[in-house]
Structures are given as structure tokens and as C-alpha cells.
Scaffold this motif. Structure first.
Motif, PDB file in Angstrom:
ATOM      1  N   ASN A 102       0.834  -1.203   0.000  1.00  0.00           N
ATOM      2  CA  ASN A 102       0.000   0.000   0.000  1.00  0.00           C
ATOM      3  C   ASN A 102       0.873   1.260   0.000  1.00  0.00           C
ATOM      4  OD1 ASN A 102      -2.442   1.463   0.107  1.00  0.00           O
ATOM      5  ND2 ASN A 102      -2.166   1.733   2.304  1.00  0.00           N
ATOM      6  N   THR A 103       1.937   1.236   0.772  1.00  0.00           N
ATOM      7  CA  THR A 103       2.861   2.373   0.820  1.00  0.00           C
ATOM      8  C   THR A 103       3.549   2.565  -0.525  1.00  0.00           C
ATOM      9  OG1 THR A 103       3.247   1.904   3.158  1.00  0.00           O
ATOM     10  CG2 THR A 103       4.803   3.373   2.095  1.00  0.00           C
ATOM     11  N   ILE A 104       3.864   1.477  -1.193  1.00  0.00           N
ATOM     12  CA  ILE A 104       4.486   1.561  -2.522  1.00  0.00           C
ATOM     13  C   ILE A 104       3.555   2.292  -3.478  1.00  0.00           C
ATOM     14  CG2 ILE A 104       5.152   0.184  -4.542  1.00  0.00           C
ATOM     15  CD1 ILE A 104       6.477  -1.760  -2.622  1.00  0.00           C
ATOM     16  N   GLY A 105       2.271   1.977  -3.442  1.00  0.00           N
ATOM     17  CA  GLY A 105       1.302   2.668  -4.293  1.00  0.00           C
ATOM     18  C   GLY A 105       1.211   4.149  -3.984  1.00  0.00           C
ATOM     19  N   GLU A 106       1.208   4.494  -2.690  1.00  0.00           N
ATOM     20  CA  GLU A 106       1.143   5.903  -2.293  1.00  0.00           C
ATOM     21  C   GLU A 106       2.387   6.656  -2.743  1.00  0.00           C
ATOM     22  OE1 GLU A 106       0.516   6.066   1.908  1.00  0.00           O
ATOM     23  OE2 GLU A 106      -1.327   4.884   1.789  1.00  0.00           O
ATOM     24  N   TYR A 107       3.558   6.058  -2.544  1.00  0.00           N
ATOM     25  CA  TYR A 107       4.810   6.713  -2.932  1.00  0.00           C
ATOM     26  C   TYR A 107       4.906   6.859  -4.454  1.00  0.00           C
ATOM     27  CZ  TYR A 107       6.685   6.162   1.838  1.00  0.00           C
ATOM     28  OH  TYR A 107       6.902   6.228   3.182  1.00  0.00           O
ATOM     29  N   THR A 108       4.383   5.889  -5.198  1.00  0.00           N
ATOM     30  CA  THR A 108       4.403   5.973  -6.654  1.00  0.00           C
ATOM     31  C   THR A 108       3.545   7.136  -7.139  1.00  0.00           C
ATOM     32  OG1 THR A 108       4.770   3.586  -6.842  1.00  0.00           O
ATOM     33  CG2 THR A 108       3.989   4.721  -8.805  1.00  0.00           C
ATOM     34  N   LYS A 109       2.362   7.301  -6.559  1.00  0.00           N
ATOM     35  CA  LYS A 109       1.497   8.430  -6.925  1.00  0.00           C
ATOM     36  C   LYS A 109       2.168   9.757  -6.597  1.00  0.00           C
ATOM     37  CE  LYS A 109      -2.769   5.925  -6.087  1.00  0.00           C
ATOM     38  NZ  LYS A 109      -3.889   5.759  -5.164  1.00  0.00           N
ATOM     39  N   GLN A 110       2.750   9.845  -5.397  1.00  0.00           N
ATOM     40  CA  GLN A 110       3.397  11.092  -4.987  1.00  0.00           C
ATOM     41  C   GLN A 110       4.597  11.410  -5.885  1.00  0.00           C
ATOM     42  OE1 GLN A 110       4.702  11.122  -0.893  1.00  0.00           O
ATOM     43  NE2 GLN A 110       5.567  13.163  -1.045  1.00  0.00           N
ATOM     44  N   ALA A 111       5.394  10.400  -6.205  1.00  0.00           N
ATOM     45  CA  ALA A 111       6.566  10.623  -7.064  1.00  0.00           C
ATOM     46  C   ALA A 111       6.148  10.994  -8.482  1.00  0.00           C
ATOM     47  CB  ALA A 111       7.447   9.386  -7.083  1.00  0.00           C
ATOM     48  N   SER A 112       5.071  10.392  -8.981  1.00  0.00           N
ATOM     49  CA  SER A 112       4.599  10.722 -10.327  1.00  0.00           C
ATOM     50  C   SER A 112       4.143  12.167 -10.412  1.00  0.00           C
ATOM     51  CB  SER A 112       3.452   9.795 -10.735  1.00  0.00           C
ATOM     52  OG  SER A 112       3.907   8.471 -10.839  1.00  0.00           O
ATOM     53  N   ARG A 113       3.455  12.630  -9.382  1.00  0.00           N
ATOM     54  CA  ARG A 113       3.035  14.033  -9.364  1.00  0.00           C
ATOM     55  C   ARG A 113       4.251  14.968  -9.274  1.00  0.00           C
ATOM     56  NH1 ARG A 113      -0.602  12.585  -5.054  1.00  0.00           N
ATOM     57  NH2 ARG A 113      -2.371  11.585  -6.028  1.00  0.00           N
ATOM     58  N   GLY A 114       5.226  14.582  -8.458  1.00  0.00           N
ATOM     59  CA  GLY A 114       6.410  15.412  -8.292  1.00  0.00           C
ATOM     60  C   GLY A 114       7.342  15.408  -9.486  1.00  0.00           C
ATOM     61  N   ALA A 115       7.305  14.336 -10.270  1.00  0.00           N
ATOM     62  CA  ALA A 115       8.219  14.210 -11.413  1.00  0.00           C
ATOM     63  C   ALA A 115       7.645  14.786 -12.701  1.00  0.00           C
ATOM     64  CB  ALA A 115       8.560  12.738 -11.622  1.00  0.00           C
ATOM     65  N   LEU A 116       6.371  15.143 -12.694  1.00  0.00           N
ATOM     66  CA  LEU A 116       5.726  15.634 -13.900  1.00  0.00           C
ATOM     67  C   LEU A 116       6.291  16.999 -14.302  1.00  0.00           C
ATOM     68  CD1 LEU A 116       3.468  15.347 -16.027  1.00  0.00           C
ATOM     69  CD2 LEU A 116       1.934  16.452 -14.407  1.00  0.00           C
ATOM     70  N   SER A 117       6.626  17.139 -15.564  1.00  0.00           N
ATOM     71  CA  SER A 117       7.061  18.430 -16.100  1.00  0.00           C
ATOM     72  C   SER A 117       6.282  18.673 -17.383  1.00  0.00           C
ATOM     73  CB  SER A 117       8.563  18.439 -16.371  1.00  0.00           C
ATOM     74  OG  SER A 117       8.892  17.457 -17.316  1.00  0.00           O
ATOM     75  N   GLY A 118       5.732  19.827 -17.491  1.00  0.00           N
ATOM     76  CA  GLY A 118       4.930  20.159 -18.666  1.00  0.00           C
ATOM     77  C   GLY A 118       3.913  21.215 -18.303  1.00  0.00           C
ATOM     78  N   PRO A 119       3.101  21.618 -19.267  1.00  0.00           N
ATOM     79  CA  PRO A 119       2.150  22.694 -19.019  1.00  0.00           C
ATOM     80  C   PRO A 119       0.965  22.300 -18.139  1.00  0.00           C
ATOM     81  CG  PRO A 119       1.894  21.867 -21.251  1.00  0.00           C
ATOM     82  CD  PRO A 119       3.096  21.189 -20.659  1.00  0.00           C
ATOM     83  N   VAL A 120       0.618  21.028 -18.090  1.00  0.00           N
ATOM     84  CA  VAL A 120      -0.517  20.564 -17.293  1.00  0.00           C
ATOM     85  C   VAL A 120       0.007  19.793 -16.100  1.00  0.00           C
ATOM     86  CG1 VAL A 120      -2.603  19.162 -17.293  1.00  0.00           C
ATOM     87  CG2 VAL A 120      -1.950  20.394 -19.339  1.00  0.00           C
ATOM     88  N   LYS A 121      -0.323  20.252 -14.893  1.00  0.00           N
ATOM     89  CA  LYS A 121       0.123  19.554 -13.679  1.00  0.00           C
ATOM     90  C   LYS A 121      -1.047  19.141 -12.868  1.00  0.00           C
ATOM     91  CE  LYS A 121       4.788  20.806 -13.075  1.00  0.00           C
ATOM     92  NZ  LYS A 121       5.846  20.754 -12.176  1.00  0.00           N
TER      93      LYS A 121
END
Length: 121
Positions: A102-121
Motif C-alpha cells: 500500500n505504501t508503494i502505491g502511495e509513494y508511486t502516486k506522490q513521485a509521479s506528481r512530483g516528477a511531472l514536467s509540462g504545461p498541465v500539472k
């Protein structure tokens, strides 16, 4: 009146194309601040795994980034489980020390949001 209908149709099609384009040009790059607020033992193991697996590259899709990042977290989970077998630090519960699925899923979501670069966040 026909001109307004054609103009409206053209503007709607242009808007849909621009929206689709903004989704396509986004990229994902893991940064050190992509994950924040983690326990120090989780953060240190994840940082070691990121360095070992060279995750600091540009990903064109969120699915590719999430797949590679989950591999990083799985290797961190195994390393923390091995350390837990040797002994958990005093005052820390077992599942606060280990990485659960469950923690792996939470960390993956958080990292994906933090790693996003582009005009839409």
C-alpha cells in the motif's frame, strides 16, 4: 449564420487538438524533491535504489515512469525487509520501518506528481 457555425466548429476542433497536445508534451523526470515527508529510513533506501537503477532520465509517459519507479520501490522494500530481519530500530514499529504494498502505491502516486514536467500539472 453559416460562417458562425463553421467558425465555432473550427474553434472547438482547435481547442480539442491543443488540449491533446498539452497532454502529449508532458514528461516525467525523477528529482530528489519528488518525494517529500518520508521517514528517513524509507528515503535513504529509495535514494540508494534510484542511484543504482539510474532513474534520473526523461520519461515520455507516466506509465513508463511508474513502472520503473515501482521497481525501485520493490528493491527498497526487499532491502528494508532484510534490514528488519537483522533488527528494527528502537521505538519504530515493524510496518513503519518496512515498505508495505500500500505504501508503494502511495509513494508511486506522490513521485509521479512530483516528477511531472509540462504545461498541465
Amino acid at each position: 449564420m453559416r460562417i458562425l457555425e463553421k467558425l465555432g466548429l473550427f474553434l472547438a476542433a482547435l481547442g480539442i487538438m491543443l488540449f491533446t497536445y498539452t497532454l502529449v508534451i508532458s514528461g516525467y523526470t525523477y528529482k530528489a524533491d519528488s518525494l517529500t515527508g518520508l521517514p528517513e529510513y524509507h528515503q535513504s533506501e529509495i535514494d540508494k535504489a534510484v542511484a543504482a537503477q539510474r532513474l534520473n532520465k526523461e520519461y515520455s509517459s507516466g506509465l513508463a515512469f511508474a513502472k520503473d519507479f515501482k521497481q525501485v520501490l520493490k528493491s527498497s522494500q526487499e532491502a528494508l525487509a532484510a534490514k528488519a530481519a537483522d533488527g528494527i530500530p528502537d521505538g519504530v514499529a515493524e510496518w513503519d520501518f518496512k515498505l508495505s504494498d500500500n505504501t508503494i502505491g502511495e509513494y508511486t502516486k506522490q513521485a509521479s506528481r512530483g516528477a511531472l514536467s509540462g504545461p498541465v500539472k
